[in-house]
Design a protein around this motif. Structure first.
Motif, PDB file in Angstrom:
ATOM      1  N   GLY A   3      -3.495  31.823 -16.925  1.00 39.41           N
ATOM      2  CA  GLY A   3      -3.314  32.167 -15.510  1.00 39.41           C
ATOM      3  C   GLY A   3      -1.919  31.787 -15.065  1.00 39.41           C
ATOM      4  N   ALA A   4      -1.689  31.930 -13.771  1.00 38.58           N
ATOM      5  CA  ALA A   4      -2.615  32.394 -12.747  1.00 38.58           C
ATOM      6  C   ALA A   4      -2.434  33.900 -12.508  1.00 38.58           C
ATOM      7  CB  ALA A   4      -2.351  31.650 -11.424  1.00 38.58           C
ATOM      8  N   GLN A   5      -3.460  34.521 -11.965  1.00 41.39           N
ATOM      9  CA  GLN A   5      -3.358  35.933 -11.639  1.00 41.39           C
ATOM     10  C   GLN A   5      -2.232  36.164 -10.630  1.00 41.39           C
ATOM     11  OE1 GLN A   5      -5.963  38.240  -8.833  1.00 41.39           O
ATOM     12  NE2 GLN A   5      -6.966  38.839 -10.726  1.00 41.39           N
ATOM     13  N   LYS A   6      -1.506  37.272 -10.809  1.00 41.69           N
ATOM     14  CA  LYS A   6      -0.389  37.659  -9.936  1.00 41.69           C
ATOM     15  C   LYS A   6       0.751  36.634  -9.979  1.00 41.69           C
ATOM     16  CE  LYS A   6      -0.705  40.951  -8.052  1.00 41.69           C
ATOM     17  NZ  LYS A   6      -0.463  42.326  -8.579  1.00 41.69           N
ATOM     18  N   ALA A   7       0.895  35.953 -11.120  1.00 37.62           N
ATOM     19  CA  ALA A   7       1.973  34.969 -11.253  1.00 37.62           C
ATOM     20  C   ALA A   7       2.956  35.331 -12.355  1.00 37.62           C
ATOM     21  CB  ALA A   7       1.385  33.585 -11.530  1.00 37.62           C
ATOM     22  N   GLY A   8       2.697  36.422 -13.082  1.00 37.46           N
ATOM     23  CA  GLY A   8       3.620  36.835 -14.135  1.00 37.46           C
ATOM     24  C   GLY A   8       3.018  36.850 -15.523  1.00 37.46           C
ATOM     25  N   THR A   9       1.692  36.763 -15.635  1.00 38.13           N
ATOM     26  CA  THR A   9       1.065  36.723 -16.952  1.00 38.13           C
ATOM     27  C   THR A   9       1.270  38.030 -17.730  1.00 38.13           C
ATOM     28  OG1 THR A   9      -1.049  37.410 -15.985  1.00 38.13           O
ATOM     29  CG2 THR A   9      -0.675  35.048 -16.243  1.00 38.13           C
ATOM     30  N   THR A  10       1.216  39.158 -17.038  1.00 41.44           N
ATOM     31  CA  THR A  10       1.415  40.442 -17.722  1.00 41.44           C
ATOM     32  C   THR A  10       2.846  40.559 -18.229  1.00 41.44           C
ATOM     33  OG1 THR A  10      -0.275  41.507 -16.343  1.00 41.44           O
ATOM     34  CG2 THR A  10       1.294  42.952 -17.468  1.00 41.44           C
ATOM     35  N   TYR A  11       3.801  40.112 -17.433  1.00 48.45           N
ATOM     36  CA  TYR A  11       5.206  40.160 -17.859  1.00 48.45           C
ATOM     37  C   TYR A  11       5.429  39.256 -19.063  1.00 48.45           C
ATOM     38  CZ  TYR A  11      10.324  39.646 -17.640  1.00 48.45           C
ATOM     39  OH  TYR A  11      11.660  39.616 -17.948  1.00 48.45           O
ATOM     40  N   LYS A 104      -8.014  22.438 -30.311  1.00 51.39           N
ATOM     41  CA  LYS A 104      -6.575  22.253 -30.478  1.00 51.39           C
ATOM     42  C   LYS A 104      -5.773  23.459 -29.985  1.00 51.39           C
ATOM     43  CE  LYS A 104      -7.137  19.195 -34.473  1.00 51.39           C
ATOM     44  NZ  LYS A 104      -6.797  18.967 -35.915  1.00 51.39           N
ATOM     45  N   LEU A 105      -6.407  24.309 -29.206  1.00 47.63           N
ATOM     46  CA  LEU A 105      -5.738  25.505 -28.698  1.00 47.63           C
ATOM     47  C   LEU A 105      -4.597  25.139 -27.751  1.00 47.63           C
ATOM     48  CD1 LEU A 105      -5.908  28.648 -28.606  1.00 47.63           C
ATOM     49  CD2 LEU A 105      -7.246  28.381 -26.514  1.00 47.63           C
ATOM     50  N   LYS A 106      -3.473  25.816 -27.885  1.00 45.39           N
ATOM     51  CA  LYS A 106      -2.363  25.615 -26.963  1.00 45.39           C
ATOM     52  C   LYS A 106      -2.524  26.549 -25.771  1.00 45.39           C
ATOM     53  CE  LYS A 106       1.040  23.761 -30.175  1.00 45.39           C
ATOM     54  NZ  LYS A 106       2.451  23.787 -30.627  1.00 45.39           N
ATOM     55  N   LEU A 107      -2.293  26.000 -24.593  1.00 42.66           N
ATOM     56  CA  LEU A 107      -2.499  26.739 -23.350  1.00 42.66           C
ATOM     57  C   LEU A 107      -1.182  26.916 -22.611  1.00 42.66           C
ATOM     58  CD1 LEU A 107      -5.547  24.674 -22.025  1.00 42.66           C
ATOM     59  CD2 LEU A 107      -5.635  26.750 -23.431  1.00 42.66           C
ATOM     60  N   ILE A 108      -1.001  28.082 -21.991  1.00 43.15           N
ATOM     61  CA  ILE A 108       0.156  28.352 -21.134  1.00 43.15           C
ATOM     62  C   ILE A 108      -0.363  28.769 -19.764  1.00 43.15           C
ATOM     63  CG2 ILE A 108       2.208  29.767 -20.760  1.00 43.15           C
ATOM     64  CD1 ILE A 108       2.303  30.195 -23.809  1.00 43.15           C
ATOM     65  N   ALA A 109       0.129  28.092 -18.728  1.00 44.29           N
ATOM     66  CA  ALA A 109      -0.218  28.453 -17.353  1.00 44.29           C
ATOM     67  C   ALA A 109       1.069  28.752 -16.597  1.00 44.29           C
ATOM     68  CB  ALA A 109      -0.981  27.324 -16.674  1.00 44.29           C
ATOM     69  N   ILE A 110       1.059  29.839 -15.841  1.00 44.24           N
ATOM     70  CA  ILE A 110       2.183  30.190 -14.968  1.00 44.24           C
ATOM     71  C   ILE A 110       1.686  30.042 -13.538  1.00 44.24           C
ATOM     72  CG2 ILE A 110       3.941  31.915 -14.412  1.00 44.24           C
ATOM     73  CD1 ILE A 110       3.093  33.378 -16.990  1.00 44.24           C
ATOM     74  N   VAL A 111       2.414  29.297 -12.731  1.00 42.80           N
ATOM     75  CA  VAL A 111       2.008  29.125 -11.342  1.00 42.80           C
ATOM     76  C   VAL A 111       3.093  29.673 -10.416  1.00 42.80           C
ATOM     77  CG1 VAL A 111       0.509  27.168 -11.828  1.00 42.80           C
ATOM     78  CG2 VAL A 111       2.898  26.751 -11.266  1.00 42.80           C
ATOM     79  N   ARG A 112       2.640  30.214  -9.320  1.00 37.77           N
ATOM     80  CA  ARG A 112       3.511  30.860  -8.336  1.00 37.77           C
ATOM     81  C   ARG A 112       3.219  30.247  -6.969  1.00 37.77           C
ATOM     82  NH1 ARG A 112       2.914  37.365  -6.982  1.00 37.77           N
ATOM     83  NH2 ARG A 112       4.486  37.500  -5.322  1.00 37.77           N
ATOM     84  N   ASP A 113       4.166  30.299  -6.072  1.00 41.01           N
ATOM     85  CA  ASP A 113       3.888  29.877  -4.701  1.00 41.01           C
ATOM     86  C   ASP A 113       2.511  30.432  -4.326  1.00 41.01           C
ATOM     87  OD1 ASP A 113       3.567  29.997  -1.875  1.00 41.01           O
ATOM     88  OD2 ASP A 113       5.721  29.866  -1.587  1.00 41.01           O
TER      89      ASP A 113
END
Length: 288
Positions: A3-11, A104-113
């Motif tokens: 996540g997060a949705q609408k924070a740049g995950t598709t890009y 042991k999975l690595k996680l990436i989270a993108i957060v936006r205002d």
């Protein structure tokens, strides 16, 4: 990518699949490089044990169950598969399901205002809605104070998606540790290595090379692997047909300010949960 949705995950997914050692799984309904939704909507509750669940997940990536490891799915050719499902960050059942299957999975989270994130999701809803009928997941114009009751109602997912402190804390409590690196120094060895990388939308869109370098370092695809001979990233994403609508009748400035105050209050703990090292330009930290 949780996540997060609408924070740049598709890009970010679009950037990473350019790399010869990275590939994205299919969507829940078979879409190429889509959102698998395996650990929320598509979780096989009656699959017959952990091995059967693992085999089902491996098929998302067109790989046999033998390719399944506690840290993810790897092909025999050295390709690292990844799952991009922004809903994982907001769905409370997901962290424990992931922990049970992929500890042991690595996680990436993108957060936006979070207020801008909500506004963007609302705009998408408005563009999709027929005859102006907006889902009751969103606030009604003029009733923001009532909408911001805490905790949010279960159906108010758009509001919940900006409560990053609560969401990331759920993963940290289960043992994931923040990967603390100095952005721009991703391959220098500085910082504290972990298995949860948190990026901001500001970094991703303003300096995509910095964001990608941080991700590659996080995935142990450092300088040598990150730059195969003749390979270069294309950072200019294809233009989408995003709908633009006047948001005034749906979300005005006073309501935006109310929402900003709400998210300020409920995300104050975010830097502490991550141990610092991430600059959230939209978060004003308060003193004791």
């Amino acid at each position: 990518i949780i996540g997060a949705q609408k924070a740049g995950t598709t890009y970010l997914r679009w950037l990473l699949v350019q790399h010869p050692h990275l590939e994205s799984g299919d969507g829940l309904h078979g879409e190429t490089r889509g959102e698998p939704h395996f650990f929320d909507w598509g979780y096989p509750a009656k699959a017959g044990g952990a091995a059967a669940v693992a085999a089902r997940y491996a098929r998302t990536f067109h790989e046999p169950s033998s390719s399944f490891e506690s840290s993810g799915v790897r092909s025999g050719g050295g390709v690292v598969w990844f799952d991009t499902t922004p809903a994982y960050l907001v769905e409370p059942v997901v962290p424990r399901r992931v922990k049970a299957l992929l500890p042991k999975l690595k996680l990436i989270a993108i957060v936006r205002d979070p207020t801008d994130r909500y506004r963007s999701e609302l705009q998408m809803e408005i563009c999709r809605a027929r005859l102006g009928e907006i889902s009751d997941q969103f606030h009604s114009h003029g009733s923001m104070e009532r909408y911001l009751a805490h905790p949010p109602l279960a159906r108010h997912k758009p509001l919940q998606r900006g409560l990053y402190a609560e969401q990331l804390e759920a993963w940290v409590r289960l043992g994931w540790t923040h990967h603390r690196v100095e952005l721009g120094e991703a391959t220098s060895g500085k910082g504290k290595r972990g298995d949860l990388l948190v990026l901001t939308s500001e970094v991703l869109y303003k300096t995509p090379q910095v964001a990608v370098d941080a991700v590659l370092d996080f995935l142990d695809l450092g300088p040598a692997a990150a730059r195969p001979e003749g390979f270069e990233f294309n950072f200019k994403a294809p233009k989408n047909a995003a709908c633009k609508r006047d948001m005034g009748p749906f979300l005005d400035q006073p309501e935006m300010e109310q929402m900003k105050g709400y998210y300020q209050e409920h995300n104050q703990r975010l830097p502490g949960i991550l141990g610092g090292a991430v600059d959230f330009p939209w978060l004003t930290t308060q003193g004791p």
